[in-house]
Design a protein around this motif. Structure first.
Motif, mmCIF file in Angstrom:
data_model
loop_
_atom_site.group_PDB
_atom_site.id
_atom_site.type_symbol
_atom_site.label_atom_id
_atom_site.label_comp_id
_atom_site.label_asym_id
_atom_site.label_seq_id
_atom_site.Cartn_x
_atom_site.Cartn_y
_atom_site.Cartn_z
ATOM 1 N N THR A 11 0.846 -1.185 0.000
ATOM 2 C CA THR A 11 0.000 0.000 0.000
ATOM 3 C C THR A 11 0.880 1.233 0.000
ATOM 4 O OG1 THR A 11 -1.653 -1.191 1.290
ATOM 5 C CG2 THR A 11 -1.850 1.197 1.228
ATOM 6 N N ILE A 12 0.549 2.185 -0.863
ATOM 7 C CA ILE A 12 1.208 3.487 -0.864
ATOM 8 C C ILE A 12 0.240 4.415 -0.146
ATOM 9 C CG2 ILE A 12 2.155 5.353 -2.270
ATOM 10 C CD1 ILE A 12 2.466 3.217 -4.523
ATOM 11 N N THR A 13 0.484 4.650 1.160
ATOM 12 C CA THR A 13 -0.478 5.378 1.980
ATOM 13 C C THR A 13 -0.300 6.886 1.933
ATOM 14 O OG1 THR A 13 0.936 5.106 3.914
ATOM 15 C CG2 THR A 13 -0.800 3.476 3.585
ATOM 16 N N ASP A 14 0.882 7.369 1.559
ATOM 17 C CA ASP A 14 1.073 8.822 1.544
ATOM 18 C C ASP A 14 0.529 9.439 0.270
ATOM 19 O OD1 ASP A 14 3.132 7.602 0.164
ATOM 20 O OD2 ASP A 14 4.628 9.070 0.738
ATOM 21 N N GLY A 15 -0.068 8.638 -0.582
ATOM 22 C CA GLY A 15 -0.855 9.142 -1.690
ATOM 23 C C GLY A 15 -0.133 9.344 -2.998
ATOM 24 N N CYS A 16 -0.872 9.114 -4.052
ATOM 25 C CA CYS A 16 -0.454 9.416 -5.416
ATOM 26 C C CYS A 16 -1.424 10.453 -5.942
ATOM 27 C CB CYS A 16 -0.505 8.172 -6.288
ATOM 28 S SG CYS A 16 0.822 7.018 -5.966
ATOM 29 N N ARG A 17 -0.914 11.373 -6.691
ATOM 30 C CA ARG A 17 -1.735 12.439 -7.261
ATOM 31 C C ARG A 17 -1.736 12.316 -8.780
ATOM 32 N NH1 ARG A 17 -3.217 16.052 -3.624
ATOM 33 N NH2 ARG A 17 -2.075 16.177 -1.679
ATOM 34 N N PRO A 18 -2.726 12.949 -9.420
ATOM 35 C CA PRO A 18 -2.704 12.974 -10.876
ATOM 36 C C PRO A 18 -1.355 13.515 -11.359
ATOM 37 C CG PRO A 18 -4.803 13.757 -10.076
ATOM 38 C CD PRO A 18 -3.912 13.589 -8.870
ATOM 39 N N GLY A 19 -0.805 12.903 -12.371
ATOM 40 C CA GLY A 19 0.520 13.273 -12.870
ATOM 41 C C GLY A 19 1.589 12.325 -12.385
ATOM 42 N N ASP A 20 1.364 11.678 -11.239
ATOM 43 C CA ASP A 20 2.305 10.668 -10.755
ATOM 44 C C ASP A 20 2.230 9.453 -11.670
ATOM 45 O OD1 ASP A 20 2.877 12.315 -8.634
ATOM 46 O OD2 ASP A 20 1.927 11.060 -7.114
ATOM 47 N N ARG A 21 3.289 8.668 -11.670
ATOM 48 C CA ARG A 21 3.359 7.462 -12.485
ATOM 49 C C ARG A 21 3.712 6.299 -11.568
ATOM 50 N NH1 ARG A 21 4.024 6.181 -17.760
ATOM 51 N NH2 ARG A 21 3.950 8.350 -18.403
ATOM 52 N N LEU A 22 3.104 5.149 -11.820
ATOM 53 C CA LEU A 22 3.436 3.920 -11.097
ATOM 54 C C LEU A 22 4.111 2.967 -12.058
ATOM 55 C CD1 LEU A 22 0.191 3.130 -9.069
ATOM 56 C CD2 LEU A 22 2.333 4.055 -8.214
ATOM 57 N N THR A 37 -6.013 -0.941 -6.621
ATOM 58 C CA THR A 37 -7.219 -0.282 -6.123
ATOM 59 C C THR A 37 -6.830 1.114 -5.653
ATOM 60 O OG1 THR A 37 -8.137 -2.408 -5.427
ATOM 61 C CG2 THR A 37 -9.131 -0.440 -4.476
ATOM 62 N N LEU A 38 -7.622 2.107 -6.050
ATOM 63 C CA LEU A 38 -7.389 3.504 -5.681
ATOM 64 C C LEU A 38 -8.430 3.921 -4.655
ATOM 65 C CD1 LEU A 38 -6.969 4.824 -9.318
ATOM 66 C CD2 LEU A 38 -5.135 4.359 -7.710
ATOM 67 N N CYS A 39 -7.983 4.570 -3.578
ATOM 68 C CA CYS A 39 -8.879 4.984 -2.505
ATOM 69 C C CYS A 39 -8.630 6.448 -2.169
ATOM 70 C CB CYS A 39 -8.637 4.153 -1.251
ATOM 71 S SG CYS A 39 -8.692 2.378 -1.498
ATOM 72 N N ALA A 40 -9.700 7.247 -2.126
ATOM 73 C CA ALA A 40 -9.610 8.641 -1.709
ATOM 74 C C ALA A 40 -10.436 8.804 -0.443
ATOM 75 C CB ALA A 40 -10.130 9.581 -2.796
ATOM 76 N N PRO A 54 4.084 -9.218 -18.073
ATOM 77 C CA PRO A 54 4.882 -10.354 -18.540
ATOM 78 C C PRO A 54 6.091 -10.606 -17.626
ATOM 79 C CG PRO A 54 4.412 -8.834 -20.349
ATOM 80 C CD PRO A 54 3.990 -8.156 -19.079
ATOM 81 N N PRO A 55 6.652 -11.818 -17.704
ATOM 82 C CA PRO A 55 7.813 -12.165 -16.874
ATOM 83 C C PRO A 55 8.967 -11.183 -17.055
ATOM 84 C CG PRO A 55 7.043 -14.066 -18.117
ATOM 85 C CD PRO A 55 6.272 -12.893 -18.596
ATOM 86 N N ARG A 56 9.526 -10.756 -15.925
ATOM 87 C CA ARG A 56 10.710 -9.886 -15.896
ATOM 88 C C ARG A 56 10.554 -8.653 -16.789
ATOM 89 N NH1 ARG A 56 12.902 -15.174 -15.276
ATOM 90 N NH2 ARG A 56 13.924 -15.320 -13.260
ATOM 91 N N ARG A 57 9.371 -8.071 -16.762
ATOM 92 C CA ARG A 57 9.071 -6.867 -17.538
ATOM 93 C C ARG A 57 8.457 -5.810 -16.632
ATOM 94 N NH1 ARG A 57 12.129 -8.603 -20.876
ATOM 95 N NH2 ARG A 57 11.564 -9.498 -22.859
ATOM 96 N N THR A 58 8.425 -4.575 -17.134
ATOM 97 C CA THR A 58 7.859 -3.450 -16.394
ATOM 98 C C THR A 58 6.637 -2.919 -17.114
ATOM 99 O OG1 THR A 58 10.035 -2.799 -15.573
ATOM 100 C CG2 THR A 58 8.332 -1.115 -15.533
ATOM 101 N N ARG A 59 5.638 -2.538 -16.330
ATOM 102 C CA ARG A 59 4.494 -1.788 -16.867
ATOM 103 C C ARG A 59 4.440 -0.473 -16.102
ATOM 104 N NH1 ARG A 59 -1.683 -2.988 -18.350
ATOM 105 N NH2 ARG A 59 -2.307 -0.817 -18.409
ATOM 106 N N SER A 60 4.425 0.608 -16.840
ATOM 107 C CA SER A 60 4.389 1.936 -16.241
ATOM 108 C C SER A 60 3.085 2.606 -16.648
ATOM 109 C CB SER A 60 5.595 2.741 -16.716
ATOM 110 O OG SER A 60 5.665 3.957 -16.039
ATOM 111 N N SER A 61 2.349 3.133 -15.675
ATOM 112 C CA SER A 61 1.062 3.770 -15.940
ATOM 113 C C SER A 61 0.981 5.096 -15.211
ATOM 114 C CB SER A 61 -0.086 2.887 -15.460
ATOM 115 O OG SER A 61 -0.121 1.676 -16.165
ATOM 116 N N VAL A 62 0.406 6.080 -15.879
ATOM 117 C CA VAL A 62 0.121 7.358 -15.241
ATOM 118 C C VAL A 62 -1.131 7.167 -14.393
ATOM 119 C CG1 VAL A 62 -0.466 9.782 -15.667
ATOM 120 C CG2 VAL A 62 1.147 8.599 -17.166
ATOM 121 N N VAL A 63 -1.167 7.777 -13.202
ATOM 122 C CA VAL A 63 -2.291 7.597 -12.285
ATOM 123 C C VAL A 63 -3.619 7.933 -12.964
ATOM 124 C CG1 VAL A 63 -3.309 8.385 -10.110
ATOM 125 C CG2 VAL A 63 -0.882 7.866 -10.222
ATOM 126 N N GLU A 64 -3.655 8.980 -13.803
ATOM 127 C CA GLU A 64 -4.910 9.330 -14.490
ATOM 128 C C GLU A 64 -5.414 8.199 -15.371
ATOM 129 O OE1 GLU A 64 -2.941 13.471 -14.357
ATOM 130 O OE2 GLU A 64 -2.313 11.411 -14.429
#
Length: 108
Positions: A11-22, A37-40, A54-64
């Motif tokens: 859990t990332i409890t200190d928050g993600c904001r629009p514009g952040d990327r995971l 799951t996103l919780c506000a 996929p195995p040993r791969r990265t997926r990067s997504s913008v929070v929006e």
């Protein structure tokens, strides 16, 4: 709530904001099935958003982009992010001052 057996949770409890990327890095030799799951505060949880990495791969997504998949959410507040995976996954929020956090198996 996740229904995955043998899950890894973080859990990332200190928050993600629009514009952040995971970024989610699958460390295993097989595909990782991930639920985000996103919780506000004061709002119902949105998700889970299901992703396969996929195995040993990265997926990067913008929070929006994740918010779009979860349904309409207010743009202002920070969101707590809950990540559940059936394989070890490294989760890195991209925002100044944050470090990568590794999912760990919950205590029995």
């Amino acid at each position: 709530m996740s229904t995955m057996a043998g899950s890894w949770k973080m859990t990332i409890t200190d928050g993600c904001r629009p514009g952040d990327r995971l970024s989610l890095l699958n460390l295993s030799p097989g595909p990782a099935h991930v639920e985000v799951t996103l919780c506000a505060q004061g709002d119902r949880p949105r998700g889970p958003i299901r992703l396969t990495i996929p195995p040993r791969r990265t997926r990067s997504s913008v929070v929006e982009d994740l918010m779009d998949e979860a349904g309409t959410m207010a743009p202002g507040p920070a969101y707590t992010v809950v990540v559940v995976s059936d394989a070890p996954v490294l989760v890195q929020p991209h925002r100044a001052g944050r470090q990568a956090l590794e999912l760990t198996r919950p205590a029995a």
